[in-house]
Design an enzyme around this catalytic site. Structure first.
Site, short mmCIF file in Angstrom:
data_model
loop_
_atom_site.label_atom_id
_atom_site.label_comp_id
_atom_site.label_asym_id
_atom_site.label_seq_id
_atom_site.Cartn_x
_atom_site.Cartn_y
_atom_site.Cartn_z
N GLU A 8 0.82 -1.22 0.00
CA GLU A 8 0.00 0.00 0.00
C GLU A 8 0.85 1.26 0.00
O GLU A 8 0.68 2.16 0.84
CB GLU A 8 -0.94 0.00 1.21
CG GLU A 8 -2.00 -1.08 1.13
CD GLU A 8 -3.10 -0.95 2.16
OE1 GLU A 8 -2.88 -0.30 3.19
OE2 GLU A 8 -4.19 -1.51 1.92
N GLU A 20 -5.93 -8.15 -1.03
CA GLU A 20 -6.61 -7.87 0.24
C GLU A 20 -8.03 -7.42 -0.05
O GLU A 20 -8.26 -6.64 -0.96
CB GLU A 20 -5.93 -6.75 1.04
CG GLU A 20 -4.61 -7.12 1.66
CD GLU A 20 -4.04 -6.00 2.54
OE1 GLU A 20 -4.81 -5.25 3.17
OE2 GLU A 20 -2.81 -5.88 2.57
#
Ligand code: P53
Length: 476
Positions: free
Chosen positions: A176, A374
Site C-alpha cells: 500500500e 486484500e
C-alpha cells in the site's frame, strides 16, 4: 465452465508483524511495528521512542504464528488455499537494516514456512516491506527520508530473491505504498516510510520525497529480481479506494479526478516507469524541491512491475470547495459522506460495486494483470457457547465482493490472477492494534489486552470459503 481461470489463486493474506510474534526470537531486531502501542477506533496507536515500560505492544506476540505456523498452514490447506500472501519481516533478515550480511536464522524461518506451504501446493505470495522496517533505520537514518535507505532495502530484497528463488514466484515490493498520501492523520508516514515528523516540517513535501526514494528502491528491486529469476512476477501494491465525485457538478468531477491523480500516481510510476506530468507540475507550483536524479529516471524506466497487487476495502467521496483554487486534494479535509453505502463498525464504507469499478479503472489505465491481495470486513465476532462463530455478515460481505469481481472478469474482461482476502486468520489490526477487529475464517482466542489461549477454531465462513474455492467461485 467457471468464469475465473482454472488456476485462479484463491487464498488468504497476512503480514509478518501482524501475526508472527516472536519479536526477539531467532535474532530478530526491533521493527517499526514493535514500537506501536495498542489503540482503538477512537484512540490512535502511539509510536514510542523505543520500548516503553508498562505499555502494551500487541505485535510483540501477534498470534504466535512464529511457533504455530504449521497448524495454521494446515488449516489454510484444509480450506483449499492455492496461495498464501505474507511478508518477510525485514528485521528477521537484517535486524538493524544496515548490516552487510543477513541473519541466517531469519532466512531459515521463511524457508520452513514456504516449504510448509509448498507441501500442500500453496503458492507463497510475498511482500517485501509490509508496513515495517528496522527501527534502527528510523533512529539512525530518518527512514525513507534518507536516500541511503534505498541501498538497505535493495540489499534486503536481493537476499530474499536469491534465497527463495525456487520457492516464491509472486512478489510485491511495498505494501500500500500510496496510503501515505494521508500524511496529516494516522500512521502511514511511519508505517510505510519510517518517518517521524518534527515541528515545522512540510509534511507533504517529505512524503513525496520519501515515496520517490521508495519508488526508486522498488524499481531497483524489480530489476534485480528479474535478473535473479526471469520467471518472477514482481508487482506493486496499491491501496485502491476509488474516490467518487459527490455530484455531477463539473467542479466535483474535476476534484475527484485530481484526488485520484494524487492517490494513484504511484501506480503510474510503478507501471509506466515515469511520473505523470500532473505530479511534476504540482511539485513546481508548490515549490517542492525533490531530490530526483537522472539516474533515478533511468532506474524507474528499467524496473516496471509485472502486475498490480491491490487491496480493496472501501470507496471514498470528495467534493470541490469554492476556495480550492487549484483543486488540491487533502485526504484529511476533502472526504465527505456517501449516503448510498453502509459502513463497518470502524467506519469503513462497504461498497462491492466499487470493487468492480476499481478493477475497471485500473485495467483501463494500466492494461496489466491485477491481483486482489486484500479485501475483507473487520468485524466483532462473538463465539457462541460451543465456541463456534456464526459470521454470516462476513460471508455476505465477501460474497458480494466476489460477485462483483466475477462481473469484472466476465463482463469487462479484467485480467485477474487471484483473490486473497485479508487476515484469513484473525490477527492484529494495522490501524488500531486491536485483536477485536477481526477478518479471519479462523478464530483466534486472544483479546485486545493480550489475554486468551491463542487456540484456533473454524468460523462459519471457513466452511463457506472452502466451498467457494472448491467451486472456483461458482457457489457463493
Ligand atoms: P486494519 C487503511 C486503508 C486501507 C487499508 O486494516 C489499510 C489501511 C491501514 O490500516 O491497510 C491494509 O487492520 C493493510 C493491512 C491491514 C488491512 O488493510 O486497520 O495492508 O496491513 O491490516 C486492514 O483493519
Amino acid at each position: 465452465m467457471s468464469v475465473l481461470k482454472k488456476d485462479f489463486l484463491w487464498g488468504g493474506a497476512v503480514a509478518a508483524h501482524q501475526l508472527e510474534g516472536g519479536w526477539t526470537e531467532g535474532g530478530k531486531g526491533v521493527s517499526t511495528a514493535d514500537v506501536m502501542t495498542v489503540g482503538n477506533y477512537r484512540t490512535p496507536r502511539r509510536v514510542t521512542n523505543g520500548i516503553e515500560a508498562g505499555a502494551y505492544y500487541p505485535n510483540h506476540e501477534g498470534i504466535d504464528f512464529y511457533h504455530k505456523y504449521k497448524e495454521d498452514v494446515a488449516l489454510f490447506a484444509e480450506m483449499g488455499f492455492k496461495a498464501f500472501r505474507t511478508s518477510i519481516a525485514w528485521t528477521r533478515i537484517f535486524p538493524n537494516g544496515d548490516e552487510l550480511t543477513p541473519n541466517e536464522e531469519g532466512l531459515q524461518f521463511y524457508d520452513q514456512l514456504f516449504d510448509e506451504c509448498l507441501k500442500y501446493g500453496i503458492e507463497p505470495v510475498v511482500t517485501l516491506s509490509h508496513f515495517e522496517m528496522p527501527f534502527n533505520l528510523v533512529t539512525q537514518y530518518g527512514g525513507f527520508k534518507n536516500r541511503k535507505v534505498i541501498e538497505f532495502f535493495t540489499r534486503f530484497a536481493k537476499v530474499c530473491f536469491e534465497r527463495f528463488k525456487n520457492k516464491v514466484k509472486y512478489w510485491m515490493t511495498f505494501n500500500e505504498i500510496n496510503n501515505q498520501t494521508n500524511y496529516e492523520n494516522g500512521h502511514a508516514p511511519f508505517t510505510n516510510s519510517g518517518i517521524i515528523y518534527s515541528e515545522g516540517d512540510n509534511r507533504e513535501e517529505i512524503m513525496y520525497q520519501a515515496a520517490h526514494y521508495e519508488l526508486v528502491a522498488s524499481a531497483l528491486a524489480v530489476k534485480i529480481g528479474h535478473e535473479i529469476n526471469s520467471e518472477f512476477e514482481i508487482g506493486c501494491m496499491i491501496a485502491m479506494c476509488p474516490i467518487y465525485p459527490k455530484t455531477c457538478k463539473p467542479e466535483d468531477i474535476l476534484m475527484a479526478h485530481k484526488a485520484m491523480e494524487k492517490r494513484y500516481y504511484f501506480a503510474d510510476v510503478h507501471v509506466h516507469g515515469s511520473y505523470p506530468t500532473s505530479i511534476i507540475k504540482y511539485w513546481e507550483r508548490k515549490g517542492f524541491n525533490i531530490d530526483f536524479t537522472e539516474e533515478d529516471r533511468n532506474i524507474l524506466s528499467e524496473g516496471k512491475v509485472d502486475y498490480i497487487g491491490l487491496s480493496y476495502y472501501m470507496s471514498f467521496v470528495t467534493e470541490h470547495k469554492s476556495d480550492n483554487l487549484y483543486f488540491e486534494y487533502n485526504e484529511n479535509k476533502d472526504l465527505v459522506n456517501n449516503e448510498f453505502v453502509s459502513k463497518s463498525d470502524w467506519g469503513w464504507q462497504i461498497d462491492p460495486v466499487g470493487m468492480r469499478y476499481a478493477l475497471n479503472w485500473l485495467t483501463d489505465k494500466y492494461r496489466l494483470k491485477l491481483f486482489i491481495v486484500e479485501n475483507g470486513l473487520g468485524a466483532y465476532d462473538k463465539p457462541l457457547e460451543d465456541g463456534t462463530v456464526d459470521d454470516e455478515y462476513r460471508i455476505r460481505y465477501l460474497a458480494k465482493h466476489i460477485e462483483q469481481m466475477k462481473l469484472a472478469v466476465e463482463e469487462d474482461g479484467v485480467d485477474l490472477i487471484g483473490y486473497t482476502p485479508w487476515g484469513c486468520i484473525d490477527l492484529i489490526s494495522a490501524s488500531t492494534g486491536e485483536m477485536d477487529k477481526r477478518y479471519g475464517f479462523i478464530y483466534v482466542d486472544r483479546d485486545n489486552s493480550g489475554n486468551g489461549s491463542l487456540e484456533r477454531s473454524r468460523k462459519k465462513s471457513f466452511y463457506w470459503f472452502k466451498n467457494v474455492i472448491r467451486t472456483n467461485g461458482e457457489e457463493l
